[in-house]
Scaffold this active site. Sequence first.
Site, mmCIF file in Angstrom:
data_model
loop_
_atom_site.group_PDB
_atom_site.id
_atom_site.type_symbol
_atom_site.label_atom_id
_atom_site.label_comp_id
_atom_site.label_asym_id
_atom_site.label_seq_id
_atom_site.Cartn_x
_atom_site.Cartn_y
_atom_site.Cartn_z
ATOM 1 N N CYS A 113 -2.906 1.993 6.586
ATOM 2 C CA CYS A 113 -3.081 1.292 7.869
ATOM 3 C C CYS A 113 -3.652 2.208 8.944
ATOM 4 O O CYS A 113 -4.347 1.752 9.834
ATOM 5 C CB CYS A 113 -1.757 0.689 8.319
ATOM 6 S SG CYS A 113 -0.443 1.906 8.432
ATOM 7 N N GLU B 281 4.424 -4.150 12.359
ATOM 8 C CA GLU B 281 3.529 -3.005 12.115
ATOM 9 C C GLU B 281 2.332 -3.570 11.380
ATOM 10 O O GLU B 281 2.433 -3.909 10.194
ATOM 11 C CB GLU B 281 4.240 -1.941 11.255
ATOM 12 C CG GLU B 281 5.542 -1.422 11.836
ATOM 13 C CD GLU B 281 5.353 -0.478 13.012
ATOM 14 O OE1 GLU B 281 4.204 -0.041 13.246
ATOM 15 O OE2 GLU B 281 6.339 -0.198 13.694
ATOM 16 N N LYS C 37 12.062 -7.907 1.215
ATOM 17 C CA LYS C 37 11.116 -8.627 0.364
ATOM 18 C C LYS C 37 9.888 -7.741 0.194
ATOM 19 O O LYS C 37 9.070 -7.611 1.107
ATOM 20 C CB LYS C 37 10.706 -9.966 0.993
ATOM 21 C CG LYS C 37 9.940 -10.826 -0.007
ATOM 22 C CD LYS C 37 8.785 -11.568 0.624
ATOM 23 C CE LYS C 37 7.440 -10.950 0.412
ATOM 24 N NZ LYS C 37 6.967 -10.661 -0.908
ATOM 25 N N ASN D 208 0.801 -1.233 0.000
ATOM 26 C CA ASN D 208 0.000 0.000 0.000
ATOM 27 C C ASN D 208 0.832 1.280 0.000
ATOM 28 O O ASN D 208 0.388 2.299 -0.502
ATOM 29 C CB ASN D 208 -1.009 -0.002 1.159
ATOM 30 C CG ASN D 208 -0.361 0.003 2.518
ATOM 31 O OD1 ASN D 208 0.717 -0.551 2.711
ATOM 32 N ND2 ASN D 208 -1.010 0.631 3.469
ATOM 33 N N GLU E 22 -10.787 -5.075 9.805
ATOM 34 C CA GLU E 22 -10.234 -4.024 8.951
ATOM 35 C C GLU E 22 -10.752 -4.237 7.524
ATOM 36 O O GLU E 22 -10.613 -5.328 6.970
ATOM 37 C CB GLU E 22 -8.702 -4.142 8.980
ATOM 38 C CG GLU E 22 -7.986 -3.096 8.171
ATOM 39 C CD GLU E 22 -6.476 -3.340 8.134
ATOM 40 O OE1 GLU E 22 -6.052 -4.491 7.935
ATOM 41 O OE2 GLU E 22 -5.728 -2.366 8.311
HETATM 42 P P1 NAD Z 1 0.108 -9.196 3.999
HETATM 43 O O1 NAD Z 1 0.301 -9.541 5.426
HETATM 44 O O2 NAD Z 1 -0.713 -10.054 3.159
HETATM 45 O O3 NAD Z 1 1.541 -9.103 3.259
HETATM 46 C C1 NAD Z 1 2.589 -8.315 3.752
HETATM 47 C C2 NAD Z 1 3.908 -8.909 3.274
HETATM 48 O O4 NAD Z 1 4.097 -10.176 3.894
HETATM 49 C C3 NAD Z 1 3.977 -9.147 1.770
HETATM 50 O O5 NAD Z 1 5.272 -8.825 1.309
HETATM 51 C C4 NAD Z 1 3.730 -10.640 1.668
HETATM 52 O O6 NAD Z 1 4.308 -11.213 0.516
HETATM 53 C C5 NAD Z 1 4.446 -11.132 2.915
HETATM 54 N N1 NAD Z 1 4.026 -12.469 3.374
HETATM 55 C C6 NAD Z 1 2.909 -13.160 3.061
HETATM 56 N N2 NAD Z 1 2.903 -14.333 3.700
HETATM 57 C C7 NAD Z 1 4.012 -14.387 4.459
HETATM 58 C C8 NAD Z 1 4.546 -15.327 5.363
HETATM 59 N N3 NAD Z 1 3.927 -16.494 5.618
HETATM 60 N N4 NAD Z 1 5.705 -15.041 5.991
HETATM 61 C C9 NAD Z 1 6.328 -13.876 5.769
HETATM 62 N N5 NAD Z 1 5.880 -12.932 4.902
HETATM 63 C C10 NAD Z 1 4.732 -13.185 4.261
HETATM 64 O O7 NAD Z 1 -0.412 -7.702 3.992
HETATM 65 P P2 NAD Z 1 -0.887 -6.843 2.743
HETATM 66 O O8 NAD Z 1 -2.222 -7.283 2.319
HETATM 67 O O9 NAD Z 1 0.207 -6.804 1.737
HETATM 68 O O10 NAD Z 1 -0.967 -5.379 3.385
HETATM 69 C C11 NAD Z 1 -2.104 -4.865 3.970
HETATM 70 C C12 NAD Z 1 -2.008 -4.948 5.478
HETATM 71 O O11 NAD Z 1 -0.843 -4.270 5.929
HETATM 72 C C13 NAD Z 1 -3.171 -4.248 6.166
HETATM 73 O O12 NAD Z 1 -3.607 -5.045 7.234
HETATM 74 C C14 NAD Z 1 -2.560 -2.956 6.686
HETATM 75 O O13 NAD Z 1 -3.206 -2.408 7.785
HETATM 76 C C15 NAD Z 1 -1.172 -3.406 7.014
HETATM 77 N N6 NAD Z 1 -0.243 -2.291 7.061
HETATM 78 C C16 NAD Z 1 0.228 -1.879 8.280
HETATM 79 C C17 NAD Z 1 1.073 -0.790 8.353
HETATM 80 C C18 NAD Z 1 1.576 -0.287 9.677
HETATM 81 O O14 NAD Z 1 2.511 0.500 9.678
HETATM 82 N N7 NAD Z 1 1.016 -0.706 10.792
HETATM 83 C C19 NAD Z 1 1.455 -0.114 7.188
HETATM 84 C C20 NAD Z 1 0.952 -0.559 5.980
HETATM 85 C C21 NAD Z 1 0.098 -1.658 5.913
#
Ligand code: NAD
Length: 530
Positions: free
Chosen positions: A294, A260, A187, A164, A392
């Site tokens: 987020c 995060e 990654k 995002n 969310e």
């Molecule tokens: P996601 O958890 O699906 O993916 C995040 C990352 O993790 C990606 O690079 C993905 O490839 C990787 N990933 C997936 N499976 C994994 C595993 N088993 N082990 C390690 N890594 C793995 O999240 P998303 O859909 O890409 O992002 C949206 C989410 O991120 C929302 O919940 C949002 O609130 C959150 N977010 C939080 C912050 C913050 O600062 N708190 C900032 C931005 C987004």
Amino acid sequence: MTLWTDRVRPEITGALTGEVSLADDAVDARDVITVEAPFTGEEIGTVPAATEADVTAAAERARAAQAEWASRPLEQRADVLSRFHDLVLDRREELLDLVVIESGKVRRDAFEEILDVATNARYYGSRADEFLTTRRRHGAIPLLTRTEEHRHPRGVVGMISPWNYPLTLAVSDALPALVAGNAVVLKPAEETPFTALHVAQLLEAAGLPEDVFSVVTGRGSEVGPALIDRVDYVAFTGSTETGREVARRAGENLVDCSLELGGKNPMVVLADADLDRAVQGAVHGAFTNAGQLCISFERLYVEEPLHDRFLRRFAERTRELGLEAALDYGVEVGSLASSDQLEKVEAHLADAVEKGATVVTGGEARPDVGPYFFEPTVLTDVTPEMDLAREETFGPIVAVHRVADAEEAVERANDSAYGLNASVWTDDAERGRELAAGIDCGTVGVNDPYPAAWASVDAPMGGMGDSGLGRRHGREGILKYTQSQTVAEQRGPPIAPPDVPGVPRDVATRLYARTTTGLLRALKRLAEVR
Ligand code: NAD
């Protein structure tokens, strides 16, 4: 510099004309991930799907490069951040093109990423010495014990980021890790690898040695665990669900991590709030990046006397927002990032409507604008059994609730497993700050949706509850990438019963216990005087 530089060469300059393509020889027969432009659904290019062996190679190269990087004077490392700051501002428009094309957000929202990266580069580039320099600490016994606290880099940091905020989340958290002497293997999300690859090139242009920052593109379920198994610290940003998996794996390896995660962020509007400002804040806080932020608001609690006027104005302003698939600064709301996002938003809305929610404005997908566009949507009559009341949504849907008073607003704001961001709107700033302190979120804005807290990089930022562990920004945001080491020199008699020739051991020990007890009492008195 990056593991894939020789294989994947996104023609970054192509971003200026709206095209990002790969050189012909970019990808051989290996498994690839196709990246699309959410504005149109067209393919932008492909990147290799790394295997476990690729991650091993990246981590080994990072480890080899890290020692030399850490041995450089801090000033030299900080200079890289300073040059990176300038490069990001100089190459702003090209970076913005890339972010917009890859993520489907509008340019004005993408600019917040430039702001964030420059702010973090300036802050950690100019302040790192304050956090990392070896410090004298109070010794065990005044004058006799000389104690120092050293800060050593952890080694190789594994960073895993979502789609995002492809620029911010590729590099802002990496900057403190780098200046502290770590190497970083990133990654990025499958959806947005090109911005991350471009960032790696800019860091190299700023003087970062080869392999100190590298990018491994690939699938989360494969590359994520492989990376966690090969690094000394994990900085994860993403969903709470994945965050739990990351924490479990890091825990197994006894490797520390910061998480995060997601949010279900509340905004509280009191009766004395400036209506125009609060409405503007709600629009900004709920619909930036089409709600895929987020820290964006999905729950609004408005005090009774202002509720109807607020709802009317907020709905009017929301209805006026322009959706467009364009690169210009003027566009107000962009696309959702993918078909998955659109599906989730539609499912949440359908569930809410079926259970009695009222759509005040919005509520429709807009395939006429682009395949994943969805109208900014305001709901009322949202009740706890609806999915979107607690989960969310991560999209442009916000529920407005009427509350009797500030106390009810705070109570309902706190009725969530998440605790990322909140805000309070009132004419009485002191009361606003007091109420803010009672909201269980890592950041709370007063008369501001999120930028004030988010851009105050001298202060920590992160989540309570299911929104995460650890903090970015400020002192905590850099010290997490270090290990402390205490070096204590004892100059006088040892802190142990003395061996006095000719004195029986029990007598010497009793004397020692008596003297030490007196010393402990004196030290307490000294602490009280201070
Ligand atoms: P996601 O958890 O699906 O993916 C995040 C990352 O993790 C990606 O690079 C993905 O490839 C990787 N990933 C997936 N499976 C994994 C595993 N088993 N082990 C390690 N890594 C793995 O999240 P998303 O859909 O890409 O992002 C949206 C989410 O991120 C929302 O919940 C949002 O609130 C959150 N977010 C939080 C912050 C913050 O600062 N708190 C900032 C931005 C987004």
